[in-house]
Scaffold this motif. Structure first.
Motif, PDB file in Angstrom:
ATOM      1  N   ARG A   1     113.506  91.494  44.207  1.00  0.00           N
ATOM      2  CA  ARG A   1     114.563  90.561  44.617  1.00  0.00           C
ATOM      3  C   ARG A   1     115.867  91.290  44.943  1.00  0.00           C
ATOM      4  NH1 ARG A   1     112.029  86.132  46.356  1.00  0.00           N
ATOM      5  NH2 ARG A   1     110.501  85.415  44.833  1.00  0.00           N
TER       6      ARG A   1
ATOM      7  N   ALA B   1     112.633  84.999  40.806  1.00  0.00           N
ATOM      8  CA  ALA B   1     111.336  84.326  40.717  1.00  0.00           C
ATOM      9  C   ALA B   1     110.206  85.262  41.117  1.00  0.00           C
ATOM     10  CB  ALA B   1     111.327  83.097  41.618  1.00  0.00           C
ATOM     11  N   LYS B   2     109.033  85.025  40.558  1.00  0.00           N
ATOM     12  CA  LYS B   2     107.846  85.778  40.926  1.00  0.00           C
ATOM     13  C   LYS B   2     107.611  85.665  42.428  1.00  0.00           C
ATOM     14  CE  LYS B   2     102.921  86.080  39.729  1.00  0.00           C
ATOM     15  NZ  LYS B   2     101.830  85.485  38.896  1.00  0.00           N
ATOM     16  N   ILE B   3     107.185  86.753  43.052  1.00  0.00           N
ATOM     17  CA  ILE B   3     106.927  86.746  44.493  1.00  0.00           C
ATOM     18  C   ILE B   3     105.700  85.881  44.788  1.00  0.00           C
ATOM     19  CG2 ILE B   3     106.409  88.156  46.520  1.00  0.00           C
ATOM     20  CD1 ILE B   3     109.153  88.730  45.329  1.00  0.00           C
ATOM     21  N   SER B   4     105.860  84.923  45.699  1.00  0.00           N
ATOM     22  CA  SER B   4     104.748  84.058  46.072  1.00  0.00           C
ATOM     23  C   SER B   4     104.118  84.554  47.373  1.00  0.00           C
ATOM     24  CB  SER B   4     105.217  82.614  46.247  1.00  0.00           C
ATOM     25  OG  SER B   4     106.042  82.497  47.401  1.00  0.00           O
ATOM     26  N   LYS B   5     102.841  84.252  47.560  1.00  0.00           N
ATOM     27  CA  LYS B   5     102.155  84.639  48.790  1.00  0.00           C
ATOM     28  C   LYS B   5     102.826  84.024  50.012  1.00  0.00           C
ATOM     29  CE  LYS B   5      97.532  85.353  46.827  1.00  0.00           C
ATOM     30  NZ  LYS B   5      96.107  84.902  46.848  1.00  0.00           N
ATOM     31  N   ALA B   6     103.363  82.822  49.835  1.00  0.00           N
ATOM     32  CA  ALA B   6     103.950  82.097  50.968  1.00  0.00           C
ATOM     33  C   ALA B   6     105.147  82.808  51.572  1.00  0.00           C
ATOM     34  CB  ALA B   6     104.345  80.690  50.534  1.00  0.00           C
ATOM     35  N   GLU B   7     105.832  83.653  50.802  1.00  0.00           N
ATOM     36  CA  GLU B   7     107.044  84.302  51.310  1.00  0.00           C
ATOM     37  C   GLU B   7     106.811  85.731  51.778  1.00  0.00           C
ATOM     38  OE1 GLU B   7     110.134  85.036  48.291  1.00  0.00           O
ATOM     39  OE2 GLU B   7     108.600  84.649  46.766  1.00  0.00           O
ATOM     40  N   THR B   8     105.570  86.176  51.816  1.00  0.00           N
ATOM     41  CA  THR B   8     105.319  87.557  52.224  1.00  0.00           C
ATOM     42  C   THR B   8     105.218  87.717  53.738  1.00  0.00           C
ATOM     43  OG1 THR B   8     102.941  87.227  51.865  1.00  0.00           O
ATOM     44  CG2 THR B   8     104.202  88.179  50.050  1.00  0.00           C
TER      45      THR B   8
END
Length: 311
Positions: A125, A205-212
């Motif tokens: 982040r 926040a934990k990295i989500s697949k949706a934001e990669t």
């Protein structure tokens, strides 16, 4: 005299701190880590965490509770009669019974300048936000999420090309030395504790697949920070049509350029992609299932000519 320490950690990031405390002469009475996870090509093998493996090499007892809901697990923790617990990227929220289960409490090594970037993904982040500095902090844990008073801090600069992987490796070593110093001061009774500031709180926040997925409609600086903040894992990516089918390409590094054009379009044959307010030149890439390649090697096998649209 040496402290009796319970160490709690899981990934590679935690290992240098465990090693530093052992080398400093403290008695590591037990190591807590996440249970072995399925791995291997078919997911059938159970893989011990890096901390688990390191503890076994040091001859230290390893415990892997799924959580601390069982009263027997909480009692087992107290029965070690430890002076202090040291926590570095353990992966579980600790209940009050554990926070208060040693003589001096629990101390956490956290990879940010608290209260900025409390939570699961402070390294990624910080880079994704374009921060120019971060650091390691040793804090005394309380019931909140990374809200406890801070004992020691070391600031680390983030240069404009540094990836999350590079920052991870630097903070990993800084954190080990800082925790060793903290335990020496704690043992001597002179470890200071300062409450965190009430302003400037931001959660990582934990990295989500949706934001990669890369959004080339953002500014070039934002796209560059997004790429390096997710490098090498989980990796930022785009899709492009090659040979009549869409292929996903992961990007591990980039360079900001001043040229502009239609966002998401390759401006030249050298993988310079237009963004809002500039462009990024992609410098290390990886096809699904392939090796990480420098741009020149990648283009030889997978040319993406000027005018190609990236999605």
């Amino acid at each position: 005299m040496p402290l009796r320490i319970i160490f709690m950690g899981t990934p590679e990031f935690s290992v240098p701190t465990l090693a530093a405390l052992a080398e400093a002469g403290h008695e590591i009475v037990a190591v807590y880590t996440q249970p072995p996870r399925p791995g291997g090509r078919r997911g059938l093998d159970l893989h011990k965490s890096p901390v688990h493996q390191a503890a076994e090499l040091l001859g230290i007892e390893v415990l892997t509770p799924v959580n601390f809901k069982d009263a027997a697990d909480r009692q087992a923790f107290r029965d070690f009669d430890a002076d202090v617990a040291v926590v570095v990227a353990y992966g579980l929220l600790l209940p009050e019974d554990i926070l208060n289960g040693t003589r001096l409490g629990c101390y956490n090594g956290h990879a940010s300048l608290l209260p900025r970037w409390r939570g699961a993904a402070p390294i990624q982040r910080a880079i994704m936000a374009g921060d120019h500095e971060t650091g390691m902090m040793v804090m005394k844990m309380d019931k909140g999420l990374d809200t406890g008073p801070v004992a020691l801090t070391e600031v680390v600069a983030i240069d404009n090309e540094m990836t999350a992987g590079e920052l991870h490796d630097k903070l990993m070593l800084v954190g080990a030395d800082l925790m060793k110093d903290a335990m020496e001061k704690l043992d001597g009774g002179d470890l200071p504790l300062t409450p965190q500031a009430e302003h400037g709180v931001i959660y990582a926040a934990k990295i989500s697949k949706a934001e990669t997925r890369i959004d080339f409609s953002r500014t070039a600086a934002e796209v560059h920070n997004h790429i390096r903040g997710l490098s090498p894992f989980p990796g930022a990516w785009f899709e492009v049509e090659i040979g009549g089918k869409m292929e996903r390409i992961k990007v591990l590094s980039s360079v900001v350029e001043n040229v502009g054009g239609e966002t998401g379009t390759a401006l030249f044959d050298d993988l310079t992609i237009a963004c809002d307010n500039g462009s990024v030149r992609l410098t290390r890439l990886q096809k699904a299932g392939g090796k990480v390649l420098d741009a020149d090697d990648f283009r030889r096998g997978t040319p993406i000519p000027a005018g190609t649209r990236l999605h």
